[in-house]
Scaffold this active site. Structure first.
Site, PDB file in Angstrom:
ATOM      1  N   ASP A  76       0.866  -1.187   0.000  1.00 35.64           N
ATOM      2  CA  ASP A  76       0.000   0.000   0.000  1.00 35.64           C
ATOM      3  C   ASP A  76       0.897   1.229   0.000  1.00 35.64           C
ATOM      4  OD1 ASP A  76      -1.846   2.142   0.672  1.00 35.64           O
ATOM      5  OD2 ASP A  76      -3.220   0.619   1.414  1.00 35.64           O
TER       6      ASP A  76
ATOM      7  N   CYS B 148     -15.409   5.329  -1.867  1.00 39.49           N
ATOM      8  CA  CYS B 148     -15.811   5.617  -0.485  1.00 39.49           C
ATOM      9  C   CYS B 148     -15.579   7.088  -0.155  1.00 39.49           C
ATOM     10  CB  CYS B 148     -15.016   4.748   0.482  1.00 39.49           C
ATOM     11  SG  CYS B 148     -15.353   2.992   0.296  1.00 39.49           S
TER      12      CYS B 148
END
Ligand SMILES: [Zn+2]
Length: 245
Positions: free
Chosen positions: A59, A182
Site C-alpha cells: 500500500d 468511499c
C-alpha cells in the site's frame, strides 16, 4: 509446531477439517495483501492471528484521520505513518510467528507480477477498478487464487477467483468503467470488517483446502437490508484475460 504454537493454535487444531496438518500448511503459506485500509486491516489481522506464516503487505498510502472510522489496524497515533508500517506493527503485536514484508508503494505491473508469483493466495483489498483489473490479470497469468472484495455506501461484494476458473474480468467486462469511491459516497465502517474478515476466511479455506470456497460464485451484501445474495459466475469463453487458460 512447538508447545507455544500448539497452545496458540489449539482452537484450530481441534477442527477436524484443519487439525495439525492444516495448521502446518498455514504456517508454511504466504499471502499477498494489496491495500492496507478498510478491507486489508481485518483481513491481515485475522490471517496473522491464524498463523499464516508470511504476509506481504502492499500500500502506498499514509494513514489519515478520516481512515480511522473503518481501518481498524491503525490508531490515532499512526496518522501520517505509512499504512503498511502501521499494519505491520499491529500484526507483530498479535503474532510474532508471522514474517511480514511491507511494500510502501503502489506496485507497477512488473512488481505486481513478481509479488503475485511468490504468493500462495492474493487478497485484493484495494478500492479502484484499474488496480483490481491489474491484480486479476497478474493472478490469472501466475495461476494464483484471488480473493476479492469491495464495498461502498451500504453495498458490498466478495468473490474467489481460482486458477482456470472464471476471473474478475469475466464479472466486469468494461475495463474503462468508473465507480463510486468511499471518499465520494461514504461507506459504513463495519461492512469492511465483515467483508475483510470473510476474505481472510476464504483465504484460509483455499490455503488449507477446507470446505467449499466461493470460487465460481459472487456474494452480494446489502448491509442495510441485512441480505446476502449468491450468484453463480460462469467463465466468459471470450474473456481477454482468462479464456486462453
Ligand atoms: Zn475471465
Amino acid at each position: 509446531m512447538n508447545d507455544k504454537q500448539k497452545l496458540r493454535y489449539s482452537r484450530h487444531l481441534l477442527l477436524p477439517e484443519l487439525g495439525v496438518q492444516g495448521q502446518e500448511i498455514l504456517l508454511d503459506s504466504r499471502a499477498l495483501i494489496i491495500g492496507a485500509g478498510g478491507l486489508g486491516s481485518p483481513a491481515a489481522l485475522y490471517l496473522a492471528a491464524a498463523g499464516v506464516g508470511q504476509l506481504d503487505l502492499a500500500d502506498g498510502d499514509a494513514v489519515e484521520l478520516s481512515n480511522l472510522q473503518r481501518q481498524i489496524a491503525h490508531g490515532t497515533q499512526d496518522v501520517g505513518a505509512p499504512k503498511v508500517a502501521s499494519l505491520q506493527h499491529a500484526i507483530e503485536a498479535i503474532n510474532p510467528d508471522v514474517d511480514v514484508t511491507s511494500l510502501a508503494t503502489y506496485l507497477d505491473s512488473e512488481a505486481l507480477s513478481e509479488a503475485v508469483a511468490k504468493a500462495d493466495v492474493v487478497l485484493d483489498c484495494t478500492d479502484n477498478f484499474p488496480t483490481r483489473f491489474a491484480i486479476n490479470r497478474a493472478c490469472v497469468d501466475r495461476a494464483v487464487p484471488l480473493i476479492s472484495a469491495a464495498a461502498v455506501r451500504g453495498q458490498g461484494q466478495i468473490a474467489v477467483f481460482a486458477p482456470r476458473g472464471p476471473c474478475y474480468r469475466c464479472l466486469y467486462s468494461d475495463e474503462s468503467a468508473t465507480e463510486d469511491t468511499c471518499a465520494e459516497r461514504g461507506v459504513l465502517g463495519p461492512m469492511l470488517g465483515v467483508l475483510g474478515s470473510w476474505q481472510a476466511l476464504e483465504a484460509i479455506k483455499v490455503l488449507a483446502d477446507m470446505g467449499q470456497s466461493l470460487a465460481g460464485r459472487v456474494v452480494l451484501f446489502d448491509a442495510l437490508a441485512g441480505e446476502w445474495r449468491h450468484m453463480n459466475l460462469p467463465k466468459d469463453p471470450k474473456c481477454p484475460v482468462c479464456a486462453k487458460y
